[in-house]
Design a protein around this motif. Structure first.
Motif, PDB file in Angstrom:
ATOM      1  N   GLU A 488      25.452 -13.418  24.211  1.00 43.47           N
ATOM      2  CA  GLU A 488      24.415 -12.496  23.763  1.00 43.47           C
ATOM      3  C   GLU A 488      24.960 -11.073  23.675  1.00 43.47           C
ATOM      4  O   GLU A 488      24.660 -10.332  22.738  1.00 43.47           O
ATOM      5  CB  GLU A 488      23.217 -12.562  24.714  1.00 43.47           C
ATOM      6  CG  GLU A 488      22.509 -13.912  24.716  1.00 43.47           C
ATOM      7  CD  GLU A 488      21.345 -13.930  25.685  1.00 43.47           C
ATOM      8  OE1 GLU A 488      21.125 -12.897  26.367  1.00 43.47           O
ATOM      9  OE2 GLU A 488      20.655 -14.957  25.764  1.00 43.47           O
ATOM     10  N   TYR A 489      25.743 -10.698  24.663  1.00 44.81           N
ATOM     11  CA  TYR A 489      26.323  -9.353  24.683  1.00 44.81           C
ATOM     12  C   TYR A 489      27.187  -9.118  23.449  1.00 44.81           C
ATOM     13  O   TYR A 489      27.077  -8.089  22.768  1.00 44.81           O
ATOM     14  CB  TYR A 489      27.149  -9.194  25.962  1.00 44.81           C
ATOM     15  CG  TYR A 489      27.632  -7.788  26.222  1.00 44.81           C
ATOM     16  CD1 TYR A 489      26.857  -6.880  26.937  1.00 44.81           C
ATOM     17  CD2 TYR A 489      28.871  -7.362  25.756  1.00 44.81           C
ATOM     18  CE1 TYR A 489      27.302  -5.591  27.189  1.00 44.81           C
ATOM     19  CE2 TYR A 489      29.326  -6.070  25.994  1.00 44.81           C
ATOM     20  CZ  TYR A 489      28.533  -5.190  26.707  1.00 44.81           C
ATOM     21  OH  TYR A 489      28.972  -3.917  26.936  1.00 44.81           O
ATOM     22  N   GLU A 514      34.320  -2.054  28.241  1.00 40.12           N
ATOM     23  CA  GLU A 514      34.274  -2.370  29.668  1.00 40.12           C
ATOM     24  C   GLU A 514      33.339  -3.547  29.935  1.00 40.12           C
ATOM     25  O   GLU A 514      33.656  -4.450  30.723  1.00 40.12           O
ATOM     26  CB  GLU A 514      33.803  -1.142  30.454  1.00 40.12           C
ATOM     27  CG  GLU A 514      33.778  -1.370  31.969  1.00 40.12           C
ATOM     28  CD  GLU A 514      33.301  -0.142  32.726  1.00 40.12           C
ATOM     29  OE1 GLU A 514      33.298  -0.185  33.974  1.00 40.12           O
ATOM     30  OE2 GLU A 514      32.947   0.868  32.068  1.00 40.12           O
ATOM     31  N   GLY A 515      32.198  -3.567  29.249  1.00 38.52           N
ATOM     32  CA  GLY A 515      31.262  -4.679  29.414  1.00 38.52           C
ATOM     33  C   GLY A 515      31.848  -6.002  28.942  1.00 38.52           C
ATOM     34  O   GLY A 515      31.664  -7.051  29.580  1.00 38.52           O
ATOM     35  N   ARG A 519      32.657  -9.265  31.587  1.00 38.27           N
ATOM     36  CA  ARG A 519      32.014 -10.559  31.384  1.00 38.27           C
ATOM     37  C   ARG A 519      33.014 -11.650  30.990  1.00 38.27           C
ATOM     38  O   ARG A 519      32.885 -12.808  31.399  1.00 38.27           O
ATOM     39  CB  ARG A 519      30.938 -10.423  30.308  1.00 38.27           C
ATOM     40  CG  ARG A 519      29.725  -9.627  30.769  1.00 38.27           C
ATOM     41  CD  ARG A 519      28.843  -9.199  29.608  1.00 38.27           C
ATOM     42  NE  ARG A 519      27.632  -8.511  30.043  1.00 38.27           N
ATOM     43  CZ  ARG A 519      27.603  -7.231  30.437  1.00 38.27           C
ATOM     44  NH1 ARG A 519      28.717  -6.513  30.437  1.00 38.27           N
ATOM     45  NH2 ARG A 519      26.468  -6.689  30.812  1.00 38.27           N
ATOM     46  N   ALA A 520      34.017 -11.263  30.196  1.00 42.14           N
ATOM     47  CA  ALA A 520      34.995 -12.259  29.744  1.00 42.14           C
ATOM     48  C   ALA A 520      35.890 -12.722  30.887  1.00 42.14           C
ATOM     49  O   ALA A 520      36.212 -13.911  31.001  1.00 42.14           O
ATOM     50  CB  ALA A 520      35.849 -11.676  28.618  1.00 42.14           C
ATOM     51  N   TRP A 521      36.286 -11.818  31.769  1.00 41.71           N
ATOM     52  CA  TRP A 521      37.177 -12.195  32.860  1.00 41.71           C
ATOM     53  C   TRP A 521      36.433 -12.916  33.970  1.00 41.71           C
ATOM     54  O   TRP A 521      37.008 -13.746  34.675  1.00 41.71           O
ATOM     55  CB  TRP A 521      37.881 -10.967  33.418  1.00 41.71           C
ATOM     56  CG  TRP A 521      39.074 -10.589  32.612  1.00 41.71           C
ATOM     57  CD1 TRP A 521      39.147  -9.686  31.604  1.00 41.71           C
ATOM     58  CD2 TRP A 521      40.386 -11.157  32.730  1.00 41.71           C
ATOM     59  NE1 TRP A 521      40.410  -9.653  31.062  1.00 41.71           N
ATOM     60  CE2 TRP A 521      41.204 -10.533  31.742  1.00 41.71           C
ATOM     61  CE3 TRP A 521      40.959 -12.111  33.553  1.00 41.71           C
ATOM     62  CZ2 TRP A 521      42.547 -10.848  31.574  1.00 41.71           C
ATOM     63  CZ3 TRP A 521      42.296 -12.429  33.401  1.00 41.71           C
ATOM     64  CH2 TRP A 521      43.082 -11.812  32.420  1.00 41.71           C
ATOM     65  N   ASN A 522      35.162 -12.622  34.131  1.00 51.42           N
ATOM     66  CA  ASN A 522      34.399 -13.258  35.205  1.00 51.42           C
ATOM     67  C   ASN A 522      34.000 -14.691  34.869  1.00 51.42           C
ATOM     68  O   ASN A 522      34.038 -15.573  35.727  1.00 51.42           O
ATOM     69  CB  ASN A 522      33.134 -12.435  35.512  1.00 51.42           C
ATOM     70  CG  ASN A 522      33.471 -11.102  36.153  1.00 51.42           C
ATOM     71  OD1 ASN A 522      34.543 -10.928  36.728  1.00 51.42           O
ATOM     72  ND2 ASN A 522      32.555 -10.140  36.039  1.00 51.42           N
ATOM     73  N   LYS A 523      33.608 -14.934  33.598  1.00 49.26           N
ATOM     74  CA  LYS A 523      33.052 -16.239  33.236  1.00 49.26           C
ATOM     75  C   LYS A 523      33.853 -16.975  32.173  1.00 49.26           C
ATOM     76  O   LYS A 523      33.467 -18.066  31.747  1.00 49.26           O
ATOM     77  CB  LYS A 523      31.606 -16.064  32.752  1.00 49.26           C
ATOM     78  CG  LYS A 523      30.680 -15.479  33.813  1.00 49.26           C
ATOM     79  CD  LYS A 523      29.249 -15.405  33.308  1.00 49.26           C
ATOM     80  CE  LYS A 523      28.325 -14.844  34.383  1.00 49.26           C
ATOM     81  NZ  LYS A 523      26.919 -14.754  33.909  1.00 49.26           N
TER      82      LYS A 523
END
Length: 927
Positions: A488-489, A514-515, A519-523
């Motif tokens: 979605e982001y 940054e957003g 999000r990409a590295w976390n999930k």
């Protein structure tokens, strides 16, 4: 035989044109006199036809400024890149593409479960025929057994085939004059549309059934129209114009038309009755001057349909049929949308705890209804003025007391398709209010982030006030910062990226990157998210003019590392394109980063099997290597070339580039007086080692010759001799296919032989092997190769003769630019054996040349070859009693093969007439 002495400097000066100084550019128009203006009027007339063309060499400075300004204005015009949401438009009155897409949009399984409502589909349909009383009793006794028995499984193909058979039955019955049977079968087909038991199949069923409805409507129209135009005995009364009125129709045609509407009005089931009347809707023109008035009645009738899918698709067919009417009225469509909104509000607000009423089921239901909503919205807003748009919005309840949108209640999916169809001017002038409308309508009918995304794309379609952009983008960033979903982001960010870049919103850009990074590295990132991320990065790369600016962005490299697959390949190729777009790459850090990106790209693609993607990537990597420039740090540059040779070993064109780059470095080192000769030798050694790894021998040949020339200029005579020997070995190794499936470029090989002969003029002869060793080897090689045609052998022999004649001169026309290298004129000065060897080999080459000319089967080619040989011999040897007969024989051969007025022949004869006025050579007769 005696070589002709040459004074190359005197010959050059005699052929030079005289030079005259000028005060103005020769392509510019100076101040002309009246007479001169008249003499050049023709040129001015030609130019006047192209006043829009600016010639920078011819125009004045003022013209250049004007032209530059115009070009700048063009560049300032934004070119919107519409998304699929913003650019998917349906052709007006063209439902075929829409119907095809509708069937493809909702695929179904091969087996379909149908209820007793579709008994006409089953050929043995009579066994389903039970009275309503019997059905109710069975359902009360055993509801589950009744539900199971009330269904039958049939394949999708059987269902479609049966509907096609029904269509043929209806048409054949009509042709046979059995209108009643056609109508009864049509009613049964329309009844199929009440069956929504298999939701995914309903769009396909709708397309198939309404195709039959359209056929019936066309047949009824043609029948009534014929009654209006022809008498009962078949005589033509008159043709109805396209804009006919009800008063133009005869009573007999009106009675038939009225009879059809009465028959359809007698159909008991509501849904079939509505569909059949819509099918013959254009026939109201035979009875009423304003047939659109009946549409509001039909809209009110649809409110009696309980099933939401059947309800919405009935409105879709109504919008389709209304397009056939001459006058366009959208009032009924606005009523349709308002009714659909009431229905959708009831669906999305229903308690999810109810049995089977989950969010997933609601989304499925709404997704089936979406094509109808989309089509109706397109019909409403097509070709409306801004005032009409405002009136429509007021009727939809979205405008009150001059306040547009705001916090009005709506449904998310209606907001989406409304926003898609609104004129750009309305969207841009009410962007903030539309944003509030999206905020206030968040339900399960449509993903809210897709509405934010669509608004971003619509805002990019045209120019608008900067403050509006800032407000909307600020709000969008605030909203998406709360999204945990990377998909979605990314989808929303993708829509606003152009706005952020164009308006230089650096703070928002950093926030966005940054957003994405977090999000990409976390999930992690999946395939769907990769597509959006690729789009975002490509927009970044297309906006920035300098790659260093992109690499300087926070989180860019970290985001790049999470990409993979084809998306990573596309982004890497765009990075390479940007890196090589603006001149040399001099920054060592940038060079290293682009080298790593090139390595990643190389490791991903298969360069052994050439494809379009691999070919394009190879070109980009090669161009990158060409653009690298370490400046004075030439050792670093050579080390870079070594790294490239190891990293990109499968790219053949790149290896050629590496050799060219190494040779250029060697030349550059020669100009640097502080550079040690060891670096020059390193460059030559690099080329010597790299050339054998190139696949095509013909390419090796040219590179060996080039490198030999570089080595010679640097004073490395032994290296030059070795490279020349390698080039000759390449020539000896060539076969018909050059080691591949590609045919040999014989013209290119002959050109390389000529170039080699030109180089041998500078190369000192080998005292051990003799000065004629290489020319003699070339002669043997030319005669031994089967792919050498007589024409090509003749050209090669002429090159060898010219080489030998040049080497015989006391002063050579050119020499190596190195004082330490002595040319042959100095080395063999006064050596009688040197001249004898040249003459001896020349005689042998001359014999081979004459033999090759006689072997040519084409008469025209043989004539040209004879003239070329004649001119070569005349410029190389003294025209004595030994040479002159050979030249005369060649001229006679040319006369017999070419036309009398051939310019090459005449110029050759004129040359000999000037050289030998008493010679027996004469111009051929012109008769």
């Amino acid at each position: 035989m005696e070589f002709r002495p040459r004074n190359y400097r005197a010959e050059q000066e005699s052929h030079e044109l005289s030079r005259v100084a000028t005060d103005s550019h020769p392509l510019c128009y100076p101040s002309l006199s009246h007479t001169e203006v008249q003499s050049t009027s023709q040129v001015h007339v030609v130019d006047d036809r192209n006043n829009d063309f600016f010639d920078p060499l011819r125009g004045t400075a003022s013209n250049a400024e004007v032209s530059g300004k115009n070009l700048q204005d063009v560049d300032d015009i934004p070119v919107p890149e519409l998304s699929s949401e913003a650019g998917n438009q349906l052709p007006n009155k063209e439902s075929t593409p829409f119907r095809r897409l509708l069937m493809q949009r909702f695929p179904v399984s091969k087996m379909i479960s149908i209820s007793s409502m579709s008994e006409i589909i089953v050929k043995g349909g009579k066994k389903f025929e039970k009275s309503l009383t019997s059905k109710h009793l069975e359902e009360l006794d055993d509801p589950q057994k009744f539900a199971d028995e009330d269904k039958k499984v049939i394949t999708r193909q059987e269902y479609v085939s049966r509907i096609h058979d029904l269509k043929d039955e209806i048409r054949h019955a009509w042709i046979a004059g059995d209108r009643v049977t056609s109508l009864k079968l049509s009613i049964k087909v329309a009844r199929l549309l009440t069956d929504t038991s298999v939701l995914h199949f309903y769009p396909t069923l709708f397309v198939l059934a309404t195709d039959i409805m359209d056929m019936l409507g066309n047949m009824v129209w043609e029948r009534i129209k014929r009654k209006a135009e022809y008498s009962e005995d078949g005589n033509l009364l008159y043709f109805l114009p396209e804009n006919f009125e009800a008063s133009d129709i005869c009573s007999d045609a009106k009675e038939t038309c009225n009879n059809w509407f009465c028959k359809i009005g007698a159909v008991q089931e509501l849904l079939p009755r509505i569909y059949l009347e819509l099918a013959i809707l254009p026939c109201w023109r035979f009875l009423l001057d304003q047939p659109v008035d009946s549409l509001q009645r039909l809209v009110r009738m649809t409110r009696g349909l309980a099933d939401p899918v059947a309800f919405v698709y009935c409105h879709l067919y109504m919008a389709h049929c209304a397009q056939k009417l001459p006058s366009r009225d959208i009032g009924y469509l606005v009523t349709c949308v308002n009714d659909i909104r009431v229905l959708l509000t009831r669906i999305v607000s229903t308690d999810e705890s109810a049995h089977g009423n989950t969010t997933e089921n609601k989304r499925l239901l709404v997704s089936l209804m979406e094509p109808a909503i989309e089509y109706i919205m397109k019909c409403i807003f097509k070709d409306l003025s801004q005032r009409q748009v405002m009136n429509v919005l007021a009727e939809l309840g979205l405008r009150r007391d001059k306040q547009l949108f705001g916090r009005f209640s709506c449904v998310s999916i209606l907001v989406h398709h409304l926003l898609k169809e609104l004129p750009t001017e309305v969207v841009c002038s009410n962007a903030v209010e539309i944003f509030h409308l999206i905020e206030c309508n968040n339900d399960c009918s449509f993903n809210q982030h897709m509405n934010y995304r669509l608004l971003g794309f619509r805002l990019y379609e045209s120019r608008f006030q900067v403050d509006v952009v800032n407000v909307v983008v600020d709000k969008a960033i605030q909203v998406i910062s709360q999204y945990d979903s990377l998909d979605e982001y990314l989808k929303v960010v993708d829509a606003y990226m152009e706005l952020v870049l164009q308006h230089l919103m650096d703070k928002h850009l950093n926030t966005i990157l940054e957003g994405i990074s977090e999000r990409a590295w976390n999930k992690g990132i999946n395939e769907d998210e990769l597509a959006s991320l690729q789009s975002i990065l490509l927009k970044l790369l297309s906006f920035f003019k300098c790659l260093e600016d992109v690499f300087a962005l926070d989180h860019f490299r970290k985001i790049l590392d999470v990409m993979y697959g084809n998306s990573r390949i596309d982004v890497n190729m765009n990075i390479l394109d940007l890196a090589t777009r603006n001149g040399p790459i001099c920054n060592p850090t940038t060079i290293q980063l682009v080298f790593e990106i090139s390595q990643a790209l190389y490791d991903t693609l298969d360069f052994m099997n050439v494809t379009d993607g691999a070919s394009q990537a190879a070109s980009l990597i090669t161009r990158f290597v060409i653009m690298v420039d370490y400046g004075a740090e030439m050792e670093c540059h050579l080390a870079f070339l070594v790294d490239c040779r190891g990293a990109f070993s499968s790219i053949n064109n790149l290896k050629e580039t590496l050799v060219h780059s190494s040779n250029c470095l060697a030349f550059k080192a020669l100009k640097d007086t502080k550079r040690h000769m060891s670096f020059f030798k390193s460059c030559i050694t690099f080329s010597e080692v790299t050339i054998p790894s190139i696949f095509a021998l013909s390419r090796q040949l040219n590179l060996y010759i080039e490198t030999a020339e570089v080595a010679l200029v640097g004073g490395l005579v032994s290296h030059s001799d070795g490279l020349i020997d390698s080039s000759v070995s390449c020539l000896q190794s060539l076969d018909k296919t050059d080691g591949s499936r590609t045919q040999i470029d014989v013209d290119g090989i002959v050109s390389s032989i000529r170039k080699l002969c030109g180089l041998l003029v500078m190369v000192p002869g080998n005292p051990d092997l003799g000065v004629t060793y290489i020319p003699n080897t070339l002669l043997s090689l030319i005669n031994s190769q089967p792919w050498m045609t007589p024409r090509k052998r003749s050209q090669s022999f002429c090159s060898i003769i010219l080489l030998l004649a040049t080497l015989s001169q006391d002063k050579l026309p050119y020499h190596a630019d190195n004082v330490e290298i002595l040319d042959n004129a100095i080395i063999y000065f006064g050596d009688a054996s040197y001249g004898n060897d040249l003459v001896s080999l020349s005689k042998f080459v001359l014999q081979n040349l004459l033999s090759a000319i006689q072997q040519e089967t084409s008469q025209a080619a043989r004539g040209v070859m004879a003239l070329e040989a004649c001119n070569c011999i005349a410029s190389s040897f003294v025209l004595n009693h030994e040479i002159l007969p050979i030249c005369l024989t060649l001229i006679e051969t040319a006369k017999s093969c070419l036309a009398a007025r051939d310019k090459y022949l005449q110029s050759t004869i004129n040359f000999f007439d000037r050289q030998l006025p008493t010679s027996p050579v004469a111009l051929p007769s012109c008769s």
